[in-house]
Motif scaffolding. Structure first.
Motif, PDB file in Angstrom:
ATOM      1  N   ALA A 107       0.830  -1.200   0.000  1.00 45.55           N
ATOM      2  CA  ALA A 107       0.000   0.000   0.000  1.00 45.55           C
ATOM      3  C   ALA A 107       0.868   1.255   0.000  1.00 45.55           C
ATOM      4  CB  ALA A 107      -0.916   0.003   1.218  1.00 45.55           C
ATOM      5  N   GLU A 147       0.742   5.148   0.789  1.00 45.41           N
ATOM      6  CA  GLU A 147      -0.093   6.079   1.539  1.00 45.41           C
ATOM      7  C   GLU A 147      -0.554   7.268   0.686  1.00 45.41           C
ATOM      8  OE1 GLU A 147      -1.254   5.639   4.580  1.00 45.41           O
ATOM      9  OE2 GLU A 147      -0.209   3.714   4.731  1.00 45.41           O
ATOM     10  N   ASN A 148      -1.839   7.544   0.752  1.00 48.81           N
ATOM     11  CA  ASN A 148      -2.463   8.745   0.160  1.00 48.81           C
ATOM     12  C   ASN A 148      -2.419   8.783  -1.372  1.00 48.81           C
ATOM     13  OD1 ASN A 148      -2.956   9.775   2.788  1.00 48.81           O
ATOM     14  ND2 ASN A 148      -0.863  10.561   2.872  1.00 48.81           N
TER      15      ASN A 148
END
Length: 271
Positions: free
Chosen positions: A107, A109-110
Motif C-alpha cells: 500500500a 499512503e495517500n
C-alpha cells in the motif's frame, strides 16, 4: 439524491470473533453466492461499455484500467493476462494503479487521494481519443480515478467505470458506468471481498468478450495463446489433434514448425 455507500454499511453478521471456523466460512460463502446475481443485474450496463471497447480496439485504440488498492490490482491482473491468453501485444490492455508498480504489492499512503496524478499517469502512455479508460473503485469516490476520468471526458476520450455503489461520484463521471450493488461486506467495509469478486467477474467479461469479438478465439479455444510453459504446449497439441483429427506426433510437428495453434491448424488444412 443522497449518496449512500452500501459497501461501508454494517455487516449482516456480528460478533465474528465468537464464530467457529465453520460458521465463518459458511457465512462468507453465503454472502459470496449473491455476487453473480448482482452482476446479472448490471449486464445491461456492461454490454454498451464492451461495445465501445470493441469498437475502439478494432480501430487501433487501447483499453486502460485505472484504480487504487484492490481495484487497481484487479485491473492490472486482468490486463496482464490478455497477452498470454489471447496473444495480443502487451500495450493493448493496460492496468494503472495509484502509487505505481510499488503499490501492486504494498500500500502506498495517500496515493488514491491525488486529483492530478491519474491524468499524469495516463499522459505517460500518450493517451488519446482512440482509447478507452475504465475507472475501477468499489466505493465510487476515489479522487485519483474520478479526476482522471473527468480529464478524459474533456479530451473526448471514452470513459467507463466499475463500482459497487449506486449513484456514486464515479458513476456520475463515467460515460458508461457499471454499478454492481453487492451490499454490505461480511467484514464491514472490506471491499476486497464481495466487491472485489464482483469487479473480477466484470473484468473477465469485458476482456473475454472483447477478445472474442476481435477474433482471438476459435470455437471455444484460445488459438492465439502464448506457449510459455509445458502445460500450454500440451494443451496446444491436443487442440491441434482434435481440430485436424491427427496424431500427437503430427500435431507436435505442426506446432514446432508454426509456433502457434491458429497457424498450425490453418497450415494443417492447407490454408
Amino acid at each position: 439524491m443522497t449518496f449512500i455507500k452500501t459497501t461501508e454499511q454494517d455487516s449482516n453478521y456480528n460478533n465474528l470473533e465468537n464464530m467457529s471456523i465453520n460458521e465463518v466460512i459458511n457465512a462468507i460463502n453465503k454472502e459470496d453466492q449473491t455476487v453473480p446475481l448482482a452482476v446479472e443485474k448490471a449486464l445491461y450496463q456492461i454490454e454498451p461499455l464492451v461495445a465501445q471497447v470493441v469498437h475502439k480496439l478494432k480501430s487501433g485504440g487501447r483499453l486502460f484500467y485505472m484504480g487504487a488498492g484492490t481495484s487497481g490490482r484487479l485491473g492490472i491482473l486482468d490486463a496482464s493476462e490478455c497477452p498470454p491468453t489471447f496473444g495480443v501485444p502487451q500495450n493493448l490492455v493496460i492496468g494503472i494503479i495509484a502509487g505505481g508498480d510499488l503499490a501492486i504489492r504494498k500500500a502506498v499512503e495517500n496515493a488514491e487521494d491525488s486529483t492530478t496524478q491519474g491524468w499524469k499517469d495516463l499522459e505517460a502512455y500518450k493517451i488519446s481519443d482512440k482509447d478507452v479508460v475504465i475507472g475501477i473503485a468499489a466505493s465510487g469516490t476515489t479522487p485519483y480515478v474520478i479526476s482522471a476520468l473527468e480529464k478524459c471526458n474533456k479530451q473526448h476520450i471514452i470513459t467507463g467505470c466499475i463500482t459497487c455503489n449506486k449513484n456514486s461520484p464515479l458513476s456520475q463521471t463515467a460515460q458508461f458506468p457499471i454499478e454492481v450493488i453487492v451490499g454490505p461486506e461480511f467484514l464491514t467495509g472490506s471491499s476486497r471481498m464481495k466487491a472485489g469478486t464482483a469487479q473480477k467477474l466484470v473484468l473477465n467479461m469485458i476482456t473475454t468478450t472483447t477478445m472474442i469479438q476481435l477474433g482471438k478465439v476459435k470455437g471455444n479455444k484460445m488459438v492465439d495463446m502464448q506457449l510459455s510453459n509445458d502445460k500450454l504446449v500440451n494443451r496446444a497439441i491436443k487442440m491441434i489433434m482434435n481440430e485436424l483429427n491427427i496424431s500427437e506426433s503430427e500435431a507436435t510437428a505442426l506446432l514446432h514448425k508454426h509456433k502457434n495453434v491458429r497457424n498450425s491448424i490453418n497450415h494443417g488444412r492447407g490454408e
